[in-house]
Design a protein around this motif. Structure first.
Motif, PDB file in Angstrom:
ATOM      1  N   LEU A   1       0.828  -1.202   0.000  1.00 54.44           N
ATOM      2  CA  LEU A   1       0.000   0.000   0.000  1.00 54.44           C
ATOM      3  C   LEU A   1       0.864   1.255   0.000  1.00 54.44           C
ATOM      4  CD1 LEU A   1      -2.815   1.308   0.220  1.00 54.44           C
ATOM      5  CD2 LEU A   1      -2.581   1.118   2.694  1.00 54.44           C
ATOM      6  N   ALA A   2       1.889   1.275   0.832  1.00 55.52           N
ATOM      7  CA  ALA A   2       2.777   2.441   0.915  1.00 55.52           C
ATOM      8  C   ALA A   2       3.465   2.704  -0.423  1.00 55.52           C
ATOM      9  CB  ALA A   2       3.818   2.236   2.022  1.00 55.52           C
ATOM     10  N   VAL A   3       3.918   1.648  -1.065  1.00 55.65           N
ATOM     11  CA  VAL A   3       4.563   1.807  -2.375  1.00 55.65           C
ATOM     12  C   VAL A   3       3.555   2.333  -3.396  1.00 55.65           C
ATOM     13  CG1 VAL A   3       5.649   0.568  -4.297  1.00 55.65           C
ATOM     14  CG2 VAL A   3       6.399   0.132  -1.958  1.00 55.65           C
ATOM     15  N   GLY A   4       2.368   1.754  -3.400  1.00 55.60           N
ATOM     16  CA  GLY A   4       1.341   2.210  -4.337  1.00 55.60           C
ATOM     17  C   GLY A   4       0.992   3.682  -4.138  1.00 55.60           C
ATOM     18  N   LEU A   5       0.826   4.079  -2.879  1.00 54.76           N
ATOM     19  CA  LEU A   5       0.501   5.475  -2.588  1.00 54.76           C
ATOM     20  C   LEU A   5       1.637   6.428  -2.963  1.00 54.76           C
ATOM     21  CD1 LEU A   5      -1.276   5.246   0.880  1.00 54.76           C
ATOM     22  CD2 LEU A   5      -2.302   5.878  -1.315  1.00 54.76           C
ATOM     23  N   SER A   6       2.851   5.958  -2.860  1.00 58.07           N
ATOM     24  CA  SER A   6       3.988   6.850  -3.082  1.00 58.07           C
ATOM     25  C   SER A   6       4.349   7.029  -4.554  1.00 58.07           C
ATOM     26  CB  SER A   6       5.206   6.348  -2.305  1.00 58.07           C
ATOM     27  OG  SER A   6       5.652   5.126  -2.842  1.00 58.07           O
ATOM     28  N   MET A   7       3.679   6.328  -5.453  1.00 54.32           N
ATOM     29  CA  MET A   7       4.051   6.412  -6.874  1.00 54.32           C
ATOM     30  C   MET A   7       3.824   7.799  -7.469  1.00 54.32           C
ATOM     31  SD  MET A   7       5.581   3.721  -7.982  1.00 54.32           S
ATOM     32  CE  MET A   7       6.423   3.706  -6.413  1.00 54.32           C
ATOM     33  N   ASP A   8       2.765   8.501  -7.062  1.00 52.85           N
ATOM     34  CA  ASP A   8       2.580   9.877  -7.535  1.00 52.85           C
ATOM     35  C   ASP A   8       3.736  10.757  -7.067  1.00 52.85           C
ATOM     36  OD1 ASP A   8       0.255   9.487  -8.942  1.00 52.85           O
ATOM     37  OD2 ASP A   8      -1.061  10.297  -7.397  1.00 52.85           O
ATOM     38  N   ALA A   9       4.075  10.624  -5.794  1.00 52.50           N
ATOM     39  CA  ALA A   9       5.185  11.417  -5.248  1.00 52.50           C
ATOM     40  C   ALA A   9       6.490  11.038  -5.935  1.00 52.50           C
ATOM     41  CB  ALA A   9       5.299  11.206  -3.735  1.00 52.50           C
ATOM     42  N   PHE A  10       6.684   9.760  -6.209  1.00 53.81           N
ATOM     43  CA  PHE A  10       7.881   9.314  -6.921  1.00 53.81           C
ATOM     44  C   PHE A  10       7.941   9.962  -8.301  1.00 53.81           C
ATOM     45  CE2 PHE A  10       9.889   6.370  -9.941  1.00 53.81           C
ATOM     46  CZ  PHE A  10      11.153   6.275  -9.380  1.00 53.81           C
ATOM     47  N   ALA A  11       6.814   9.941  -9.021  1.00 54.58           N
ATOM     48  CA  ALA A  11       6.777  10.504 -10.372  1.00 54.58           C
ATOM     49  C   ALA A  11       7.096  12.000 -10.352  1.00 54.58           C
ATOM     50  CB  ALA A  11       5.411  10.254 -11.005  1.00 54.58           C
ATOM     51  N   VAL A  12       6.530  12.735  -9.404  1.00 57.89           N
ATOM     52  CA  VAL A  12       6.819  14.171  -9.311  1.00 57.89           C
ATOM     53  C   VAL A  12       8.269  14.389  -8.881  1.00 57.89           C
ATOM     54  CG1 VAL A  12       6.216  16.319  -8.124  1.00 57.89           C
ATOM     55  CG2 VAL A  12       4.409  14.784  -8.920  1.00 57.89           C
TER      56      VAL A  12
ATOM     57  N   PHE B   1       7.010  15.298   0.608  1.00 57.92           N
ATOM     58  CA  PHE B   1       6.116  14.242   0.141  1.00 57.92           C
ATOM     59  C   PHE B   1       5.863  13.204   1.224  1.00 57.92           C
ATOM     60  CE2 PHE B   1       7.607  15.308  -4.371  1.00 57.92           C
ATOM     61  CZ  PHE B   1       6.582  16.218  -4.536  1.00 57.92           C
ATOM     62  N   GLY B   2       6.898  12.769   1.928  1.00 53.93           N
ATOM     63  CA  GLY B   2       6.729  11.792   3.001  1.00 53.93           C
ATOM     64  C   GLY B   2       5.874  12.328   4.131  1.00 53.93           C
ATOM     65  N   GLY B   3       6.079  13.590   4.470  1.00 52.96           N
ATOM     66  CA  GLY B   3       5.289  14.215   5.536  1.00 52.96           C
ATOM     67  C   GLY B   3       3.810  14.260   5.202  1.00 52.96           C
ATOM     68  N   PHE B   4       3.489  14.659   3.989  1.00 48.91           N
ATOM     69  CA  PHE B   4       2.082  14.722   3.603  1.00 48.91           C
ATOM     70  C   PHE B   4       1.485  13.340   3.382  1.00 48.91           C
ATOM     71  CE2 PHE B   4       2.521  19.191   3.446  1.00 48.91           C
ATOM     72  CZ  PHE B   4       1.228  19.680   3.576  1.00 48.91           C
ATOM     73  N   GLN B   5       2.285  12.388   2.911  1.00 55.50           N
ATOM     74  CA  GLN B   5       1.765  11.027   2.759  1.00 55.50           C
ATOM     75  C   GLN B   5       1.494  10.410   4.124  1.00 55.50           C
ATOM     76  OE1 GLN B   5       0.507   9.588   0.303  1.00 55.50           O
ATOM     77  NE2 GLN B   5       1.648   9.916  -1.572  1.00 55.50           N
ATOM     78  N   ALA B   6       2.133  10.881   5.167  1.00 54.04           N
ATOM     79  CA  ALA B   6       1.842  10.410   6.526  1.00 54.04           C
ATOM     80  C   ALA B   6       0.655  11.175   7.125  1.00 54.04           C
ATOM     81  CB  ALA B   6       3.077  10.573   7.419  1.00 54.04           C
ATOM     82  N   PHE B   7       0.607  12.476   6.875  1.00 52.81           N
ATOM     83  CA  PHE B   7      -0.452  13.310   7.451  1.00 52.81           C
ATOM     84  C   PHE B   7      -1.835  12.982   6.881  1.00 52.81           C
ATOM     85  CE2 PHE B   7      -3.134  17.089   6.862  1.00 52.81           C
ATOM     86  CZ  PHE B   7      -3.450  17.351   8.191  1.00 52.81           C
TER      87      PHE B   7
ATOM     88  N   ALA C   1       2.836  18.532  -2.737  1.00 55.82           N
ATOM     89  CA  ALA C   1       2.677  17.541  -1.663  1.00 55.82           C
ATOM     90  C   ALA C   1       1.206  17.219  -1.417  1.00 55.82           C
ATOM     91  CB  ALA C   1       3.350  18.032  -0.387  1.00 55.82           C
ATOM     92  N   VAL C   2       0.368  18.231  -1.423  1.00 58.71           N
ATOM     93  CA  VAL C   2      -1.069  17.998  -1.238  1.00 58.71           C
ATOM     94  C   VAL C   2      -1.625  17.234  -2.439  1.00 58.71           C
ATOM     95  CG1 VAL C   2      -3.333  19.113  -1.086  1.00 58.71           C
ATOM     96  CG2 VAL C   2      -1.438  19.947   0.315  1.00 58.71           C
ATOM     97  N   ALA C   3      -1.254  17.660  -3.637  1.00 59.39           N
ATOM     98  CA  ALA C   3      -1.778  17.018  -4.849  1.00 59.39           C
ATOM     99  C   ALA C   3      -1.394  15.543  -4.935  1.00 59.39           C
ATOM    100  CB  ALA C   3      -1.281  17.761  -6.086  1.00 59.39           C
ATOM    101  N   THR C   4      -0.191  15.207  -4.507  1.00 66.03           N
ATOM    102  CA  THR C   4       0.254  13.812  -4.606  1.00 66.03           C
ATOM    103  C   THR C   4      -0.221  12.956  -3.434  1.00 66.03           C
ATOM    104  OG1 THR C   4       2.379  14.330  -3.558  1.00 66.03           O
ATOM    105  CG2 THR C   4       2.306  14.361  -5.974  1.00 66.03           C
ATOM    106  N   SER C   5      -0.849  13.560  -2.446  1.00 64.63           N
ATOM    107  CA  SER C   5      -1.265  12.773  -1.278  1.00 64.63           C
ATOM    108  C   SER C   5      -2.775  12.746  -1.060  1.00 64.63           C
ATOM    109  CB  SER C   5      -0.565  13.302  -0.021  1.00 64.63           C
ATOM    110  OG  SER C   5      -0.942  14.631   0.242  1.00 64.63           O
ATOM    111  N   ILE C   6      -3.542  13.290  -1.985  1.00 65.09           N
ATOM    112  CA  ILE C   6      -5.002  13.250  -1.845  1.00 65.09           C
ATOM    113  C   ILE C   6      -5.498  11.803  -1.766  1.00 65.09           C
ATOM    114  CG2 ILE C   6      -7.176  13.730  -3.060  1.00 65.09           C
ATOM    115  CD1 ILE C   6      -5.965  16.197  -1.739  1.00 65.09           C
ATOM    116  N   ASP C   7      -4.917  10.933  -2.568  1.00 69.61           N
ATOM    117  CA  ASP C   7      -5.328   9.526  -2.526  1.00 69.61           C
ATOM    118  C   ASP C   7      -5.062   8.909  -1.156  1.00 69.61           C
ATOM    119  OD1 ASP C   7      -2.591   9.700  -2.977  1.00 69.61           O
ATOM    120  OD2 ASP C   7      -2.545   8.210  -4.563  1.00 69.61           O
TER     121      ASP C   7
ATOM    122  N   THR D   1       7.488   6.673   1.491  1.00 69.37           N
ATOM    123  CA  THR D   1       7.370   7.767   0.521  1.00 69.37           C
ATOM    124  C   THR D   1       8.610   8.642   0.539  1.00 69.37           C
ATOM    125  OG1 THR D   1       4.970   7.738   0.762  1.00 69.37           O
ATOM    126  CG2 THR D   1       5.948   9.698  -0.247  1.00 69.37           C
ATOM    127  N   PHE D   2       9.139   8.921   1.718  1.00 70.37           N
ATOM    128  CA  PHE D   2      10.372   9.709   1.813  1.00 70.37           C
ATOM    129  C   PHE D   2      11.487   9.034   1.015  1.00 70.37           C
ATOM    130  CE2 PHE D   2      14.536  10.291   3.726  1.00 70.37           C
ATOM    131  CZ  PHE D   2      14.668  11.677   3.684  1.00 70.37           C
TER     132      PHE D   2
END
Length: 185
Positions: free
Chosen positions: A9-20, A43-49, A109-115, A141-142
């Motif tokens: 799940l973490a890898v899947g969620l982080s793909m947008d952040a990875f791409a950016v 990116f890691g901070g917002f993916q956690a928040f 960060a917000v755009a890549t973590s909405i999911d 994500t970090f």
């Protein structure tokens, strides 16, 4: 939720952040570990928040919809996954610049973590240690964002669509897994 599922799940969620992050790395003329860490922290901070915020929202409704929680998780993860796949095959958006200004990084960060917000809502219906889960998602994500900056700086943007496609497929399969586990196990 077991560690393998959470990692997937973490890898899947982080793909947008990875791409950016790849795009950020592409735009940086001179890469430093400090710049890569700044991108990773945003990116890691917002993916956690965001999943923590989603969890807090989901807890408000947990008692009212526990009989259909697996369907909610399936629909949300499936929709997010399909959207990521659609974006992977869609037109290229404007490239991000190499700027690390707070205003630009906040928007990204917000755009890549909405999911991740939607995933957090599903956490409220599953047996998840939310503190561990959000810390783990943020750390993955970090790491992937730092790798993305370096990758972009070295290889360019050619892997952006593949990262989004992989992330979308992973999220769809996680949604299916949750649904199957609740219906048949």
């Amino acid at each position: 939720m077991d560690i393998f599922t959470l990692f997937t799940l973490a890898v899947g969620l982080s793909m947008d952040a990875f791409a950016v992050s790849v795009c950020k790395g592409l735009a940086m003329k001179k890469l430093s570990w400090e710049k890569a860490a700044i991108v990773g922290l945003w990116f890691g901070g917002f993916q956690a928040f965001m999943p923590a915020a989603g969890y807090l929202l989901g807890v408000q409704f947990k008692d009212k919809i526990t009989s259909i929680d697996h369907w909610i998780a399936f629909v949300l993860l499936g929709a997010i996954g399909i959207n990521m796949i659609r974006e992977a095959y869609g037109k290229e958006e404007g490239e991000t610049g190499g700027s690390l200004a707070a205003k630009e990084m906040l928007v990204l960060a917000v755009a890549t973590s909405i999911d991740a917000l939607a995933v957090g809502v599903t956490f409220a219906f599953l047996s998840v240690n939310i503190v561990w889960a959000v810390a783990f998602i943020g750390a993955v994500t970090f790491i992937l964002s730092v790798i993305g900056v370096k990758t972009g700086n070295v290889f360019g943007i050619k892997y952006k669509a593949k990262a989004e496609l992989a992330g979308g497929v992973i999220l769809i399969f996680l949604g299916i897994k949750i649904l199957v586990e609740h219906l048949y196990i």
